[in-house]
Design an enzyme around this catalytic site. Structure first.
Site, PDB file in Angstrom:
ATOM      1  N   GLU A   1       0.835  -1.203   0.000  1.00 46.90           N
ATOM      2  CA  GLU A   1       0.000   0.000   0.000  1.00 46.90           C
ATOM      3  C   GLU A   1       0.875   1.260   0.000  1.00 46.90           C
ATOM      4  O   GLU A   1       0.604   2.223  -0.731  1.00 46.90           O
ATOM      5  CB  GLU A   1      -0.907  -0.014   1.227  1.00 46.90           C
ATOM      6  CG  GLU A   1      -1.747   1.238   1.399  1.00 46.90           C
ATOM      7  CD  GLU A   1      -2.222   1.394   2.830  1.00 46.90           C
ATOM      8  OE1 GLU A   1      -2.505   2.543   3.211  1.00 46.90           O
ATOM      9  OE2 GLU A   1      -2.289   0.387   3.567  1.00 46.90           O
TER      10      GLU A   1
ATOM     11  N   ASP B   1       0.706   3.816  -3.081  1.00 40.10           N
ATOM     12  CA  ASP B   1       0.281   5.197  -2.850  1.00 40.10           C
ATOM     13  C   ASP B   1       1.226   6.172  -3.550  1.00 40.10           C
ATOM     14  O   ASP B   1       0.791   7.111  -4.228  1.00 40.10           O
ATOM     15  CB  ASP B   1       0.242   5.468  -1.343  1.00 40.10           C
ATOM     16  CG  ASP B   1      -0.021   6.925  -1.017  1.00 40.10           C
ATOM     17  OD1 ASP B   1      -1.157   7.386  -1.246  1.00 40.10           O
ATOM     18  OD2 ASP B   1       0.902   7.610  -0.539  1.00 40.10           O
TER      19      ASP B   1
ATOM     20  N   ASP C   1      -7.261   1.206   0.518  1.00 36.43           N
ATOM     21  CA  ASP C   1      -5.898   0.724   0.778  1.00 36.43           C
ATOM     22  C   ASP C   1      -5.556  -0.464  -0.113  1.00 36.43           C
ATOM     23  O   ASP C   1      -4.411  -0.607  -0.571  1.00 36.43           O
ATOM     24  CB  ASP C   1      -5.754   0.314   2.246  1.00 36.43           C
ATOM     25  CG  ASP C   1      -5.789   1.501   3.190  1.00 36.43           C
ATOM     26  OD1 ASP C   1      -5.683   2.645   2.718  1.00 36.43           O
ATOM     27  OD2 ASP C   1      -5.947   1.278   4.408  1.00 36.43           O
TER      28      ASP C   1
ATOM     29  N   GLU D   1      -4.516   0.622  -3.607  1.00 37.36           N
ATOM     30  CA  GLU D   1      -3.128   1.093  -3.602  1.00 37.36           C
ATOM     31  C   GLU D   1      -2.152  -0.077  -3.511  1.00 37.36           C
ATOM     32  O   GLU D   1      -1.101  -0.070  -4.166  1.00 37.36           O
ATOM     33  CB  GLU D   1      -2.912   2.060  -2.444  1.00 37.36           C
ATOM     34  CG  GLU D   1      -3.638   3.390  -2.628  1.00 37.36           C
ATOM     35  CD  GLU D   1      -3.432   4.333  -1.470  1.00 37.36           C
ATOM     36  OE1 GLU D   1      -3.516   5.552  -1.695  1.00 37.36           O
ATOM     37  OE2 GLU D   1      -3.194   3.858  -0.336  1.00 37.36           O
TER      38      GLU D   1
END
EC number: 3.1.26.3
Length: 225
Positions: A40, A44, A113, A116
């Site tokens: 994640e 991101d 999440d 990502e």
């Protein structure tokens, strides 16, 4: 599980060379030691870069602030959770007993999440060019629709600017309740605006998100007047 992952890979438009990466991306920290938080973190950063680059080329006359607000809109939790629902990610998540019981497969923060984490997994399984192509395909509609302007500002900022423009007192925010365990808390915040003389409540997975939800309710009321 293998058949399910084959279906998911068709939905996201990418076939993994290392299916274990996809499985890890779908694993919440409540379910196993080898969970998706590191993926994640990576995803991101990569998502922010891909969207920033796309906006940079799409809007050559926009300044840094306008580009930042549009990027924030495209990478925020509700947008990512909407993508997750399109892919039906909730059907593939590995969650611990507590998260299953509390409906974690529907929680926006967990879904966002996971998107990502999948981006991070794709980048490790392939390369940046491939990841960029996949993410741009996911965001095709959103990138066509997005435009610079005040609607890209978050509700708290818009409310503050509205009140300042009318020389009115700024709102006050107070946390009135926190529910759940440390890793899956829900915050409830009350927002008070003096000239309206009403208290508005908002809830979210963090204090900031709860404040944004409360501010959005006030804005909806003000826009109706």
């Amino acid at each position: 599980m293998t058949q399910n992952l084959e279906r998911l890979q068709r939905q996201i438009g990418y076939q993994f060379n290392q299916p274990a990466l996809l499985k890890q991306a779908l694993t919440h920290r409540s379910a196993a030691v080898k969970h998706n938080e590191r993926l994640e973190f990576l995803g991101d950063a990569i998502l922010n870069f891909i969207i920033a680059e796309a906006l940079y080329h799409q809007f050559p006359k926009c300044n840094e602030g306008e580009l930042s607000r549009m990027r924030a809109t495209l990478v925020r939790e509700p947008t990512l959770a909407s993508l997750a629902r399109q892919f039906e990610l909730g059907d593939y998540l590995s969650l611990g007993p507590g998260e299953l019981k509390s409906g974690g497969f529907r929680r926006e923060s967990i879904l966002a999440d996971c998107v990502e984490a999948i981006i991070g997994a794709i980048s490790l399984d392939s390369d940046l060019a491939t990841t960029t192509k996949i993410v741009q395909h996911w965001y095709q509609a959103q990138l066509k629709q997005i435009q610079p302007g005040d609607n890209q500002k978050d509700p708290k900022t818009r409310l503050q600017e509205y009140l300042q423009g009318k020389r009115l007192p700024l709102p006050t925010y107070n946390v009135v309740e926190i529910k759940g365990e440390a890793h899956c808390q829900t915050f409830t915040v009350e927002c008070y605006v003096k000239n309206i003389d009403r208290t508005f409540m908002g809830s979210g997975a963090s204090r900031r998100k709860a404040e944004q939800a409360a501010a959005e309710k006030i804005l909806q009321l003000l826009e109706m007047k």
